[in-house]
Design a protein around this motif. Structure first.
Motif, mmCIF file in Angstrom:
data_model
loop_
_atom_site.group_PDB
_atom_site.id
_atom_site.type_symbol
_atom_site.label_atom_id
_atom_site.label_comp_id
_atom_site.label_asym_id
_atom_site.label_seq_id
_atom_site.Cartn_x
_atom_site.Cartn_y
_atom_site.Cartn_z
ATOM 1 N N PHE A 177 40.778 32.461 42.499
ATOM 2 C CA PHE A 177 40.952 32.070 43.897
ATOM 3 C C PHE A 177 41.440 30.630 43.995
ATOM 4 C CE2 PHE A 177 37.754 35.472 44.018
ATOM 5 C CZ PHE A 177 38.357 36.341 44.914
ATOM 6 N N ALA A 178 40.890 29.762 43.140
ATOM 7 C CA ALA A 178 41.344 28.372 43.134
ATOM 8 C C ALA A 178 42.809 28.287 42.727
ATOM 9 C CB ALA A 178 40.477 27.539 42.192
ATOM 10 N N PRO A 254 35.830 37.271 54.305
ATOM 11 C CA PRO A 254 36.297 38.167 53.252
ATOM 12 C C PRO A 254 37.286 37.453 52.332
ATOM 13 C CG PRO A 254 36.320 39.270 55.384
ATOM 14 C CD PRO A 254 36.046 37.825 55.655
ATOM 15 N N TRP A 255 37.209 37.728 51.049
ATOM 16 C CA TRP A 255 38.023 36.999 50.084
ATOM 17 C C TRP A 255 39.513 37.097 50.360
ATOM 18 C CZ3 TRP A 255 41.705 39.619 47.349
ATOM 19 C CH2 TRP A 255 41.555 41.005 47.208
ATOM 20 N N ASP A 256 39.950 38.224 50.910
ATOM 21 C CA ASP A 256 41.392 38.380 51.102
ATOM 22 C C ASP A 256 41.927 37.526 52.254
ATOM 23 O OD1 ASP A 256 40.146 39.901 53.075
ATOM 24 O OD2 ASP A 256 41.659 41.479 53.053
ATOM 25 N N GLN A 257 41.028 36.981 53.087
ATOM 26 C CA GLN A 257 41.443 36.141 54.218
ATOM 27 C C GLN A 257 41.349 34.645 53.902
ATOM 28 O OE1 GLN A 257 42.855 37.371 57.120
ATOM 29 N NE2 GLN A 257 42.850 39.149 55.735
ATOM 30 N N LEU A 258 41.145 34.322 52.666
ATOM 31 C CA LEU A 258 40.919 32.935 52.275
ATOM 32 C C LEU A 258 42.057 32.018 52.715
ATOM 33 C CD1 LEU A 258 38.808 31.289 50.672
ATOM 34 C CD2 LEU A 258 40.152 31.735 48.628
ATOM 35 N N LEU A 259 43.292 32.388 52.408
ATOM 36 C CA LEU A 259 44.420 31.519 52.730
ATOM 37 C C LEU A 259 44.674 31.454 54.228
ATOM 38 C CD1 LEU A 259 47.012 32.382 49.919
ATOM 39 C CD2 LEU A 259 45.199 30.668 49.929
ATOM 40 N N ILE A 315 45.554 37.870 50.877
ATOM 41 C CA ILE A 315 45.626 38.068 49.431
ATOM 42 C C ILE A 315 45.463 39.557 49.148
ATOM 43 C CG2 ILE A 315 44.650 37.443 47.193
ATOM 44 C CD1 ILE A 315 43.451 34.950 48.573
ATOM 45 N N THR A 316 46.463 40.176 48.577
ATOM 46 C CA THR A 316 46.387 41.606 48.284
ATOM 47 C C THR A 316 45.591 41.838 47.002
ATOM 48 O OG1 THR A 316 48.395 41.605 46.946
ATOM 49 C CG2 THR A 316 48.658 41.924 49.340
ATOM 50 N N PRO A 317 44.996 43.019 46.847
ATOM 51 C CA PRO A 317 44.326 43.326 45.585
ATOM 52 C C PRO A 317 45.252 43.164 44.388
ATOM 53 C CG PRO A 317 43.714 44.927 47.261
ATOM 54 C CD PRO A 317 44.800 44.087 47.855
ATOM 55 N N ALA A 318 46.525 43.522 44.562
ATOM 56 C CA ALA A 318 47.473 43.395 43.457
ATOM 57 C C ALA A 318 47.683 41.944 43.060
ATOM 58 C CB ALA A 318 48.803 44.035 43.842
ATOM 59 N N GLU A 319 47.741 41.063 44.058
ATOM 60 C CA GLU A 319 47.929 39.635 43.753
ATOM 61 C C GLU A 319 46.701 39.071 43.056
ATOM 62 O OE1 GLU A 319 49.503 35.633 43.805
ATOM 63 O OE2 GLU A 319 50.245 37.679 43.573
ATOM 64 N N LEU A 320 45.520 39.463 43.502
ATOM 65 C CA LEU A 320 44.314 38.983 42.842
ATOM 66 C C LEU A 320 44.257 39.466 41.401
ATOM 67 C CD1 LEU A 320 41.621 37.504 42.924
ATOM 68 C CD2 LEU A 320 40.568 39.603 43.811
ATOM 69 N N ARG A 322 46.775 40.226 39.540
ATOM 70 C CA ARG A 322 47.813 39.516 38.780
ATOM 71 C C ARG A 322 47.297 38.164 38.290
ATOM 72 N NH1 ARG A 322 51.366 35.453 39.176
ATOM 73 N NH2 ARG A 322 50.634 34.858 41.256
ATOM 74 N N VAL A 323 46.652 37.430 39.181
ATOM 75 C CA VAL A 323 46.179 36.097 38.800
ATOM 76 C C VAL A 323 44.960 36.211 37.890
ATOM 77 C CG1 VAL A 323 45.326 33.893 39.657
ATOM 78 C CG2 VAL A 323 47.129 35.096 40.899
ATOM 79 N N GLN A 324 44.075 37.160 38.154
ATOM 80 C CA GLN A 324 42.923 37.353 37.268
ATOM 81 C C GLN A 324 43.357 37.644 35.843
ATOM 82 O OE1 GLN A 324 40.939 40.476 39.477
ATOM 83 N NE2 GLN A 324 39.306 39.090 40.181
ATOM 84 N N ALA A 325 44.483 38.339 35.697
ATOM 85 C CA ALA A 325 44.976 38.673 34.363
ATOM 86 C C ALA A 325 45.373 37.432 33.575
ATOM 87 C CB ALA A 325 46.167 39.628 34.473
ATOM 88 N N SER A 326 45.613 36.338 34.271
ATOM 89 C CA SER A 326 45.951 35.088 33.596
ATOM 90 C C SER A 326 44.715 34.332 33.129
ATOM 91 C CB SER A 326 46.776 34.188 34.533
ATOM 92 O OG SER A 326 48.042 34.766 34.791
ATOM 93 N N PHE A 327 43.535 34.871 33.417
ATOM 94 C CA PHE A 327 42.286 34.256 32.990
ATOM 95 C C PHE A 327 41.552 35.175 32.014
ATOM 96 C CE2 PHE A 327 43.179 32.051 36.932
ATOM 97 C CZ PHE A 327 42.833 30.740 36.651
#
Length: 601
Positions: A177-178, A254-259, A315-320, A322-327
């Motif tokens: 998320f950060a 909700p996490w998807d409304q963060l931005l 924030i879409t589930p797919a975007e999350l 994608r970024v989680q995969a980088s961690f």
């Protein structure tokens, strides 16, 4: 740790090229100093007391061994003042030291060729000439580092608690998320010139280890009754001249409304924040002044973003994913290095107790290396040490380390069986002080030794207190104590949140210090975030060690048992006994003076 994409690499490389062009135009006289100012600030380049200061971003504190080696190279090759500049700076410091009546404990000498770990997980260099700044930015870009938005009136480096992704009490790993927020906010055209700087922190664990109450926006992860992940949103915290704890403006987002929601908050701030007075321009002033009206404006703006604009930054589930995969969790291997350390030896056992934490993965440990070394300012690491840290990270922690809010360095992926070998290697570097969370694990900004804004030096006070409390048995007996030192009211040393806070002030052209008690960063140890209270008039530099000693002696006399912590005793008995002890110390001799006399007799 985060794996940069091709776009990420291209972005930081182009930014470095852009900065080189700007710097070269300035050198040719095509840009004035005034025109260059916002351009260099947007890339983390300040002009400080003696020389430029470069601030390098380390998002959410994660740093690789490759990046540590690059910082070592920059420290060794570029953080080098010329002889005349260094001599002038040292003469100025010596004269200031001599002007302080009764101060017998000298500050460490001015050093160069090192990096400084800050409380916001940045790295600073204090001596790089501006005409070499573009070369440094190119080198940083080659290892995916930069100084973008580490300065200026924009959204600054985004932080997380140092144990993100590895803590047993974690609710959610906030690093993805950060990172999403970092990508969204970097060079955001609408928020490039806010009324003042803007800082955001995430905490994903049950315990608040990110001091979220002290941030412009603090985001605490949680799950609702349905098991859905979201964030409690706090807005309007800050230190400085007016310390304010951020109130909660949303119990569950909700996490998807963060931005979308953060855009609403920053947009309202950008619209109504004061621009006529920089001391009243932070969002905390707006929130404190407007109260519920501010929250109503944010909610109205958020509804407009969602209902009228179609929630463009959801924030879409797919975007999350994608970024989680980088961690991804790194490949973990045992170092299996031999060690002669006796695992039953008291120093090793004490280090295990104080500096080693439980990992969420069985068989692994989290190790904090203490950068509170005698003779060094808190958080300072020279080139050789930075190189050695890179070696330790590769040998023991899958090539990853983390900078912490407390100005230490953490190794997050250590096999528990490798702890004796790691201890021995770190001991050779002087980094195994078993003081994490204790009195001598103090926080201090660079203060007047380097900062042009400072009213007083922080480093000599930190040095004096470190020297005064060298007995680790005594420090351990005193128990957990947060001691924070700032050289001015801007509070880069977070003195407001210290159990004991020390603030440098100017008085008749000399350095004086206010002492506060009872501050809290919001952690489990400290309780809810709160600013400390001043215990009396300011003290001279010479008096500060004795004042701190008197406060701690009072604590030992008043605690109900050896297990009662300093902050708990203070809250139980109140400030008055400590205030009397501090003010009484002004007229007495302190142990530091006796120690110096004995050493020089």
């Amino acid at each position: 740790m985060y794996q940069y994409t091709d776009f990420d690499r291209q972005f930081v490389t182009l930014r470095a090229q852009q900065f080189r062009d700007q710097l070269e135009r300035w050198q040719r006289g095509e840009l004035t100093d005034e025109q260059l100012l916002p351009l260099r600030l947007q890339n983390g380049w300040y002009i400080q007391r003696y020389a430029p200061m470069a601030r390098i971003a380390v998002p959410y504190g994660e740093i690789s061994s490759t990046q540590l080696r690059m910082l070592a190279r920059i420290a060794r090759e570029y953080d080098r003042p010329d002889a005349d500049l260094l001599a002038h700076a040292q003469q100025t410091q010596d004269a200031l030291q001599a002007s302080q009546p009764g101060l017998t404990l000298a500050a460490p000498p001015l050093r160069y060729g090192y990096g400084h770990f800050t409380t916001r997980t940045n790295v600073q260099f204090n001596w790089i000439p501006l005409d070499r700044a573009a070369d440094v930015m190119d080198l940083l870009a080659s290892v995916h580092m930069h100084g973008i938005q580490t300065s200026g009136n924009a959204i600054r480096n985004i932080t997380c608690e140092a144990l993100a992704g590895i803590a047993p009490d974690e609710i959610v790993d906030t690093r993805p998320f950060a990172e999403i927020l970092r990508q969204w906010s970097t060079l955001h055209p609408e928020f490039a010139f806010l009324p003042r700087k803007f800082k955001i922190a995430f905490n994903g664990a049950a315990e608040d280890r990110a001091a979220t109450g002290w941030y412009d926006i603090g985001l605490q992860a949680l799950t609702n009754d349905a098991g859905e992940v979201g964030f409690t949103v706090k807005v309007g915290g800050g230190m400085g001249r007016t310390p304010v704890i951020a109130p909660v403006v949303r119990d569950f987002l909700p996490w998807d409304q963060l931005l979308n929601y953060i855009e609403a908050v920053v947009r309202v701030y950008n619209r109504y924040g004061r621009r006529d007075n920089k001391w009243k321009a932070r969002i905390k002033i707006l929130v404190k002044a407007e109260g519920q009206r501010f929250i109503d404006e944010v909610e109205a703006e958020y509804r407009a973003i969602v209902e009228q604009d179609g929630a463009p930054h959801t924030i879409t589930p797919a975007e999350l994913v994608r970024v989680q995969a980088s961690f991804v969790q790194p490949e973990l291997r045992r170092a299996n290095l031999p060690s002669e350390v006796s695992i039953t030896a008291r120093p090793f056992q004490r280090w295990l107790t104080q500096n080693v934490r439980t990992h969420r993965i069985a068989g692994l440990s989290v190790v904090t290396l203490s950068f509170k070394r005698p003779g060094w300012a808190p958080g300072d690491a020279d080139a050789d040490t930075l190189d050695a840290l890179a070696d330790l990270a590769e040998q023991f922690s899958a090539g990853e380390a983390r900078l912490t809010h407390e100005q230490n360095l953490l190794l997050p992926w250590v096999h528990s069986g490798d702890l004796p070998a790691l201890y021995e290697a770190a001991k050779a570097l002087g980094l195994v002080q078993p003081n994490i969370g204790l009195l001598t694990d103090l926080i201090a900004c660079p203060g007047g030794d380097f900062c042009s804004l400072a009213n007083a030096r922080a480093i000599p006070i930190a040095a004096a207190l470190t020297e005064l409390y060298q007995d680790i048995d005594e420090v351990t007996d005193l128990g957990p104590i947060d001691l924070h030192i700032s050289g001015c009211i801007n509070s880069c040393g977070h003195h407001h949140s210290g159990h004991i806070g020390i603030l440098g002030v100017d008085k008749d052209g000399k350095e004086w210090y206010q002492v506060t008690l009872g501050g809290s960063d919001g952690s489990a140890l400290s309780g809810p975030a709160t600013p400390g209270k001043v215990v009396g008039p300011s003290f001279s530099a010479a008096e500060v060690p004795g004042v701190v000693e008197a406060i701690l002696d009072t604590y030992r006399a008043l605690r109900s048992s050896a297990a009662e912590r300093f902050i708990d005793t203070l809250r139980r008995v109140g400030h008055e006994p400590f205030k009397q002890a501090a003010n009484g110390a002004r007229h007495g001799e302190h142990r530091a003076a006796h120690q110096h006399e004995e050493a020089t007799a």
